[in-house]
Design a protein around this motif. Structure first.
Motif, PDB file in Angstrom:
ATOM      1  N   TYR A  73      23.304  12.935 -10.199  1.00  0.00           N
ATOM      2  CA  TYR A  73      23.753  12.425  -8.920  1.00  0.00           C
ATOM      3  C   TYR A  73      24.747  13.402  -8.288  1.00  0.00           C
ATOM      4  CZ  TYR A  73      21.589   7.952 -10.056  1.00  0.00           C
ATOM      5  OH  TYR A  73      20.682   6.964 -10.360  1.00  0.00           O
ATOM      6  N   GLN A  74      24.843  13.337  -6.951  1.00  0.00           N
ATOM      7  CA  GLN A  74      25.798  14.198  -6.264  1.00  0.00           C
ATOM      8  C   GLN A  74      27.228  13.822  -6.620  1.00  0.00           C
ATOM      9  OE1 GLN A  74      25.132  14.085  -2.032  1.00  0.00           O
ATOM     10  NE2 GLN A  74      23.752  15.842  -2.074  1.00  0.00           N
ATOM     11  N   SER A  75      27.526  12.521  -6.510  1.00  0.00           N
ATOM     12  CA  SER A  75      28.892  12.047  -6.728  1.00  0.00           C
ATOM     13  C   SER A  75      28.854  10.587  -7.167  1.00  0.00           C
ATOM     14  CB  SER A  75      29.730  12.156  -5.441  1.00  0.00           C
ATOM     15  OG  SER A  75      29.726  13.474  -4.925  1.00  0.00           O
ATOM     16  N   VAL A  76      29.926  10.175  -7.853  1.00  0.00           N
ATOM     17  CA  VAL A  76      30.123   8.761  -8.202  1.00  0.00           C
ATOM     18  C   VAL A  76      31.607   8.469  -8.057  1.00  0.00           C
ATOM     19  CG1 VAL A  76      29.847   6.951  -9.923  1.00  0.00           C
ATOM     20  CG2 VAL A  76      28.213   8.847  -9.871  1.00  0.00           C
ATOM     21  N   TRP A  77      31.929   7.416  -7.301  1.00  0.00           N
ATOM     22  CA  TRP A  77      33.321   7.046  -7.066  1.00  0.00           C
ATOM     23  C   TRP A  77      33.539   5.558  -7.344  1.00  0.00           C
ATOM     24  CZ3 TRP A  77      30.409   9.273  -3.033  1.00  0.00           C
ATOM     25  CH2 TRP A  77      30.709  10.597  -2.689  1.00  0.00           C
ATOM     26  N   ALA A  78      34.767   5.232  -7.670  1.00  0.00           N
ATOM     27  CA  ALA A  78      35.259   3.853  -7.627  1.00  0.00           C
ATOM     28  C   ALA A  78      36.279   3.805  -6.496  1.00  0.00           C
ATOM     29  CB  ALA A  78      35.903   3.466  -8.951  1.00  0.00           C
ATOM     30  N   ALA A  81      38.891   6.298  -8.859  1.00  0.00           N
ATOM     31  CA  ALA A  81      38.443   7.278  -9.846  1.00  0.00           C
ATOM     32  C   ALA A  81      37.163   7.907  -9.333  1.00  0.00           C
ATOM     33  CB  ALA A  81      38.219   6.622 -11.207  1.00  0.00           C
ATOM     34  N   ALA A  82      36.910   9.130  -9.766  1.00  0.00           N
ATOM     35  CA  ALA A  82      35.692   9.836  -9.364  1.00  0.00           C
ATOM     36  C   ALA A  82      35.158  10.626 -10.542  1.00  0.00           C
ATOM     37  CB  ALA A  82      35.967  10.777  -8.189  1.00  0.00           C
ATOM     38  N   ALA A  83      33.838  10.702 -10.623  1.00  0.00           N
ATOM     39  CA  ALA A  83      33.224  11.531 -11.647  1.00  0.00           C
ATOM     40  C   ALA A  83      33.594  12.991 -11.395  1.00  0.00           C
ATOM     41  CB  ALA A  83      31.706  11.353 -11.623  1.00  0.00           C
ATOM     42  N   ASP A  84      33.738  13.742 -12.452  1.00  0.00           N
ATOM     43  CA  ASP A  84      34.033  15.169 -12.305  1.00  0.00           C
ATOM     44  C   ASP A  84      32.955  15.830 -11.445  1.00  0.00           C
ATOM     45  OD1 ASP A  84      36.185  14.799 -13.943  1.00  0.00           O
ATOM     46  OD2 ASP A  84      35.246  15.633 -15.740  1.00  0.00           O
ATOM     47  N   GLY A  85      33.386  16.665 -10.492  1.00  0.00           N
ATOM     48  CA  GLY A  85      32.445  17.367  -9.629  1.00  0.00           C
ATOM     49  C   GLY A  85      32.033  16.598  -8.393  1.00  0.00           C
ATOM     50  N   SER A  86      32.608  15.413  -8.190  1.00  0.00           N
ATOM     51  CA  SER A  86      32.246  14.619  -7.020  1.00  0.00           C
ATOM     52  C   SER A  86      32.795  15.229  -5.744  1.00  0.00           C
ATOM     53  CB  SER A  86      32.766  13.178  -7.157  1.00  0.00           C
ATOM     54  OG  SER A  86      32.109  12.506  -8.211  1.00  0.00           O
ATOM     55  N   ASP A  87      32.089  15.000  -4.648  1.00  0.00           N
ATOM     56  CA  ASP A  87      32.487  15.478  -3.326  1.00  0.00           C
ATOM     57  C   ASP A  87      33.499  14.500  -2.738  1.00  0.00           C
ATOM     58  OD1 ASP A  87      32.564  16.945  -1.027  1.00  0.00           O
ATOM     59  OD2 ASP A  87      30.428  16.816  -0.586  1.00  0.00           O
ATOM     60  N   ALA A 138      33.270   7.836 -18.177  1.00  0.00           N
ATOM     61  CA  ALA A 138      32.055   7.030 -18.034  1.00  0.00           C
ATOM     62  C   ALA A 138      31.307   7.387 -16.752  1.00  0.00           C
ATOM     63  CB  ALA A 138      32.404   5.550 -18.060  1.00  0.00           C
ATOM     64  N   LEU A 139      32.037   7.519 -15.631  1.00  0.00           N
ATOM     65  CA  LEU A 139      31.404   7.856 -14.357  1.00  0.00           C
ATOM     66  C   LEU A 139      30.818   9.279 -14.391  1.00  0.00           C
ATOM     67  CD1 LEU A 139      33.972   6.398 -11.773  1.00  0.00           C
ATOM     68  CD2 LEU A 139      31.927   5.317 -12.731  1.00  0.00           C
ATOM     69  N   THR A 140      31.516  10.192 -15.043  1.00  0.00           N
ATOM     70  CA  THR A 140      31.022  11.569 -15.146  1.00  0.00           C
ATOM     71  C   THR A 140      29.762  11.626 -15.990  1.00  0.00           C
ATOM     72  OG1 THR A 140      33.271  12.458 -14.932  1.00  0.00           O
ATOM     73  CG2 THR A 140      31.606  13.904 -15.899  1.00  0.00           C
ATOM     74  N   THR A 141      29.738  10.871 -17.076  1.00  0.00           N
ATOM     75  CA  THR A 141      28.550  10.832 -17.939  1.00  0.00           C
ATOM     76  C   THR A 141      27.347  10.290 -17.174  1.00  0.00           C
ATOM     77  OG1 THR A 141      29.929  10.505 -19.904  1.00  0.00           O
ATOM     78  CG2 THR A 141      27.601   9.907 -20.083  1.00  0.00           C
ATOM     79  N   LEU A 142      27.569   9.231 -16.399  1.00  0.00           N
ATOM     80  CA  LEU A 142      26.489   8.657 -15.593  1.00  0.00           C
ATOM     81  C   LEU A 142      25.992   9.664 -14.562  1.00  0.00           C
ATOM     82  CD1 LEU A 142      24.881   6.027 -14.773  1.00  0.00           C
ATOM     83  CD2 LEU A 142      26.699   5.656 -13.101  1.00  0.00           C
ATOM     84  N   ARG A 143      26.916  10.331 -13.897  1.00  0.00           N
ATOM     85  CA  ARG A 143      26.537  11.311 -12.871  1.00  0.00           C
ATOM     86  C   ARG A 143      25.699  12.436 -13.469  1.00  0.00           C
ATOM     87  NH1 ARG A 143      28.699  16.245 -11.552  1.00  0.00           N
ATOM     88  NH2 ARG A 143      28.125  17.001  -9.471  1.00  0.00           N
ATOM     89  N   ARG A 144      26.133  12.975 -14.593  1.00  0.00           N
ATOM     90  CA  ARG A 144      25.427  14.096 -15.206  1.00  0.00           C
ATOM     91  C   ARG A 144      24.079  13.674 -15.772  1.00  0.00           C
ATOM     92  NH1 ARG A 144      30.697  16.733 -18.302  1.00  0.00           N
ATOM     93  NH2 ARG A 144      31.563  17.788 -16.457  1.00  0.00           N
ATOM     94  N   ARG A 145      24.018  12.469 -16.306  1.00  0.00           N
ATOM     95  CA  ARG A 145      22.771  11.993 -16.905  1.00  0.00           C
ATOM     96  C   ARG A 145      21.653  11.912 -15.876  1.00  0.00           C
ATOM     97  NH1 ARG A 145      23.107   6.107 -18.131  1.00  0.00           N
ATOM     98  NH2 ARG A 145      25.026   6.784 -19.166  1.00  0.00           N
ATOM     99  N   HIS A 146      22.001  11.505 -14.628  1.00  0.00           N
ATOM    100  CA  HIS A 146      20.988  11.307 -13.593  1.00  0.00           C
ATOM    101  C   HIS A 146      21.056  12.348 -12.474  1.00  0.00           C
ATOM    102  CE1 HIS A 146      19.860   7.489 -15.411  1.00  0.00           C
ATOM    103  NE2 HIS A 146      21.147   7.171 -15.468  1.00  0.00           N
TER     104      HIS A 146
END
Length: 269
Positions: free
Chosen positions: A60-65, A74-80, A50-58
């Motif tokens: 974004y550089q990174s998305v973390w919980a 948890a972190a979106a794939d490709g997050s820093d 879910a976080l990766t989909t949100l990141r790619r859709r917009h």
């Protein structure tokens, strides 16, 4: 414009927080599952997706919980990796319980980052959405409607490492500078910058960083620690009024001259 842009980013950050809140509930339910490890792995994989989909859709550089101890859940794939400021905002969330904005800041890598830290309902956790201001925010600041030669807009903030320094966060056309490249100590900073950075909204005549006369207006962005300063050279700002005044003055002088001629002609007759 800036507030509207931030509101759109807040909507996305709240969406991410909703995913994390759902994961927290699933993690709690997994304790009662026959196979806890499988249930937890499935819930975690769903959150990452879910976080990766949100990141790619917009883009974004990174998305973390992040939990209240600063651990990435948890972190979106490709997050820093998290910065110290982002991690501190997450660990402070149990006390703050409100949205936080970190940055824009220049990272050691040379990239700029602006992060929204959003609380997760029902937990002490946070969702952090990292954005590239160079491609997402600064174009809004630099965009001009046309029709003026000297109008400019800047994002101003106090430097986090030295609060006696006022820094222009956005690229500057006047004077020319790269993002974060223009910094001035308080003793040399324009008053309008100081007021803006301290959250004082104002408008009127002022001076710019080079001492030139300007007409400026400021507005602070709540929760961000930075402000927008919009300015135009005083000469250009009043040029229209001066031109109208001269035209009206010429008409008055012409009318008076005609009246004088008529009076003199009447007296001679």
């Amino acid at each position: 414009v800036i507030d509207a842009w931030l509101d759109e980013r807040r909507i996305d950050a709240r969406e991410a927080s909703g995913y994390v809140a759902a994961y927290a509930e699933l993690e709690g339910a997994a304790v009662r599952a026959p196979d806890r490890a499988v249930a937890r792995t499935a819930a975690h994989s769903a959150l990452v997706w879910a976080l990766t989909t949100l990141r790619r859709r917009h883009s974004y550089q990174s998305v973390w919980a992040v939990d209240d101890g600063g651990r990435v859940i948890a972190a979106a794939d490709g997050s820093d990796t998290l910065t110290t400021a982002e991690r501190h905002a997450a660990t402070d969330m149990p006390n703050a319980r409100r949205e936080r904005i970190v940055g824009p800041a220049l990272l050691p890598s040379g990239n700029a980052r602006l992060s929204l830290i959003m609380p997760v309902a029902g937990t002490a956790w946070s969702t952090i959405v990292a954005i590239s201001p160079g491609s997402a925010l600064f174009p809004y600041v630099m965009r001009e409607t046309g029709g003026t030669a000297t109008a400019r807009t800047k994002l101003i903030a106090r430097d986090p490492s030295d609060t006696m320094v006022y820094r222009v966060l956005s690229p500057s056309a006047y004077p020319p500078s790269e993002p974060f490249g223009l910094a001035v100590r308080r003793s040399q900073a324009p008053l309008v910058w100081i007021l803006a950075a301290h959250g004082v909204d104002t408008a009127g005549r002022s001076t710019d960083v080079r001492g030139g006369r300007i007409v400026a207006a400021t507005t602070h962005v709540p929760g961000s620690g930075w402000a927008v300063v919009r300015a135009i050279d005083e000469d250009e700002a009043i040029a229209g009024a001066v031109a109208r005044f001269r035209t009206e003055a010429a008409l008055v002088v012409g009318a008076v001259s005609v009246l004088v001629v008529i009076i003199i002609a009447t007296l001679i007759d």
